[in-house]
Scaffold this motif. Structure first.
Motif, mmCIF file in Angstrom:
data_model
loop_
_atom_site.group_PDB
_atom_site.id
_atom_site.type_symbol
_atom_site.label_atom_id
_atom_site.label_comp_id
_atom_site.label_asym_id
_atom_site.label_seq_id
_atom_site.Cartn_x
_atom_site.Cartn_y
_atom_site.Cartn_z
ATOM 1 N N ILE A 52 11.372 3.112 -10.934
ATOM 2 C CA ILE A 52 10.292 3.632 -10.087
ATOM 3 C C ILE A 52 9.000 2.872 -10.365
ATOM 4 C CG2 ILE A 52 8.862 5.649 -9.574
ATOM 5 C CD1 ILE A 52 11.694 5.779 -8.395
ATOM 6 N N ALA A 53 8.705 2.605 -11.633
ATOM 7 C CA ALA A 53 7.502 1.843 -11.978
ATOM 8 C C ALA A 53 7.549 0.453 -11.355
ATOM 9 C CB ALA A 53 7.350 1.752 -13.498
ATOM 10 N N GLY A 54 8.706 -0.184 -11.426
ATOM 11 C CA GLY A 54 8.860 -1.502 -10.795
ATOM 12 C C GLY A 54 8.649 -1.439 -9.291
ATOM 13 N N GLY A 55 9.156 -0.383 -8.665
ATOM 14 C CA GLY A 55 8.965 -0.209 -7.229
ATOM 15 C C GLY A 55 7.506 -0.007 -6.863
ATOM 16 N N LEU A 56 6.772 0.720 -7.707
ATOM 17 C CA LEU A 56 5.347 0.933 -7.454
ATOM 18 C C LEU A 56 4.560 -0.366 -7.602
ATOM 19 C CD1 LEU A 56 4.821 4.357 -9.250
ATOM 20 C CD2 LEU A 56 4.764 3.929 -6.789
ATOM 21 N N VAL A 57 4.920 -1.172 -8.598
ATOM 22 C CA VAL A 57 4.263 -2.470 -8.767
ATOM 23 C C VAL A 57 4.544 -3.349 -7.548
ATOM 24 C CG1 VAL A 57 4.231 -4.600 -10.125
ATOM 25 C CG2 VAL A 57 4.198 -2.378 -11.285
ATOM 26 N N HIS A 58 5.799 -3.405 -7.129
ATOM 27 C CA HIS A 58 6.171 -4.202 -5.951
ATOM 28 C C HIS A 58 5.403 -3.718 -4.725
ATOM 29 C CE1 HIS A 58 8.582 -5.170 -2.360
ATOM 30 N NE2 HIS A 58 8.723 -6.334 -2.960
ATOM 31 N N SER A 59 5.299 -2.395 -4.577
ATOM 32 C CA SER A 59 4.579 -1.823 -3.446
ATOM 33 C C SER A 59 3.109 -2.256 -3.444
ATOM 34 C CB SER A 59 4.674 -0.299 -3.489
ATOM 35 O OG SER A 59 3.924 0.286 -2.462
ATOM 36 N N GLY A 60 2.509 -2.228 -4.622
ATOM 37 C CA GLY A 60 1.114 -2.631 -4.725
ATOM 38 C C GLY A 60 0.895 -4.095 -4.413
ATOM 39 N N VAL A 61 1.814 -4.943 -4.870
ATOM 40 C CA VAL A 61 1.677 -6.386 -4.666
ATOM 41 C C VAL A 61 1.989 -6.775 -3.222
ATOM 42 C CG1 VAL A 61 2.648 -8.626 -5.310
ATOM 43 C CG2 VAL A 61 2.135 -6.947 -7.081
ATOM 44 N N SER A 62 3.038 -6.170 -2.667
ATOM 45 C CA SER A 62 3.505 -6.578 -1.337
ATOM 46 C C SER A 62 2.819 -5.828 -0.189
ATOM 47 C CB SER A 62 5.012 -6.361 -1.226
ATOM 48 O OG SER A 62 5.317 -4.976 -1.204
ATOM 49 N N GLY A 63 2.276 -4.665 -0.485
ATOM 50 C CA GLY A 63 1.670 -3.869 0.579
ATOM 51 C C GLY A 63 2.685 -3.083 1.390
ATOM 52 N N SER A 64 3.943 -3.096 0.968
ATOM 53 C CA SER A 64 4.966 -2.305 1.651
ATOM 54 C C SER A 64 5.479 -1.251 0.676
ATOM 55 C CB SER A 64 6.122 -3.195 2.101
ATOM 56 O OG SER A 64 6.786 -3.726 0.977
ATOM 57 N N CYS A 65 6.051 -0.199 1.206
ATOM 58 C CA CYS A 65 6.516 0.876 0.330
ATOM 59 C C CYS A 65 7.879 1.374 0.806
ATOM 60 C CB CYS A 65 5.511 2.019 0.306
ATOM 61 S SG CYS A 65 5.968 3.338 -0.829
ATOM 62 N N GLY A 66 8.899 1.032 0.059
ATOM 63 C CA GLY A 66 10.254 1.465 0.392
ATOM 64 C C GLY A 66 10.409 2.969 0.314
ATOM 65 N N MET A 67 9.734 3.595 -0.642
ATOM 66 C CA MET A 67 9.844 5.046 -0.783
ATOM 67 C C MET A 67 9.239 5.744 0.439
ATOM 68 S SD MET A 67 8.668 7.582 -3.880
ATOM 69 C CE MET A 67 9.758 6.821 -5.073
ATOM 70 N N ALA A 68 8.147 5.224 0.953
ATOM 71 C CA ALA A 68 7.541 5.809 2.160
ATOM 72 C C ALA A 68 8.488 5.665 3.340
ATOM 73 C CB ALA A 68 6.202 5.148 2.463
#
Length: 94
Positions: A52-68
Motif C-alpha cells: 500500500i505504501a508503494g502504491g501511495l508513492v506511485h500515486s504521488g509521483v504519477s498523478g494516477s491512483c489505482g485505488m481510486a
C-alpha cells in the motif's frame, strides 16, 4: 429558484458518499494498519503495508491512483441514473 440559489443533490435519501480522496485515505490507512497489526503474528502480513505504501508513492509521483479507480467501481460511488432522471423531471415540473 428565482433567487439563484445553489441546487444540492444527494443520493440515497440524504446519504452522500465520501469524496474519493477521503475514501482512498481511509482505505489505504486501514490496510496499512491491518498489515502492521497482522504482522505481529505473521510477519509476512507486513507486506500488505509495504504494498500500500508503494502504491501511495506511485500515486504521488504519477498523478494516477489505482485505488481510486477500484473504489470508483463500487455501487455507492456510481451515479443512480434513475435518481438523476427523477430530479431533472421534478425541476422541469416547477
Amino acid at each position: 429558484s428565482e433567487e439563484g440559489g445553489d441546487l444540492e443533490l444527494s443520493a440515497g435519501g440524504g446519504r452522500t458518499p465520501w469524496d474519493m480522496n477521503r475514501q482512498v485515505r481511509f482505505a489505504a490507512g486501514s490496510l496499512v494498519l491491518l498489515g502492521l497489526l497482522a504482522g505481529r503474528k505473521a510477519p509476512k502480513a507486513r507486506l500488505l503495508a509495504v504494498g500500500i505504501a508503494g502504491g501511495l508513492v506511485h500515486s504521488g509521483v504519477s498523478g494516477s491512483c489505482g485505488m481510486a479507480a477500484v473504489l470508483g467501481k463500487l455501487p455507492f460511488n456510481r451515479p443512480d441514473d434513475s435518481a438523476i432522471d427523477a430530479t431533472i423531471e421534478a425541476l422541469r415540473d416547477r
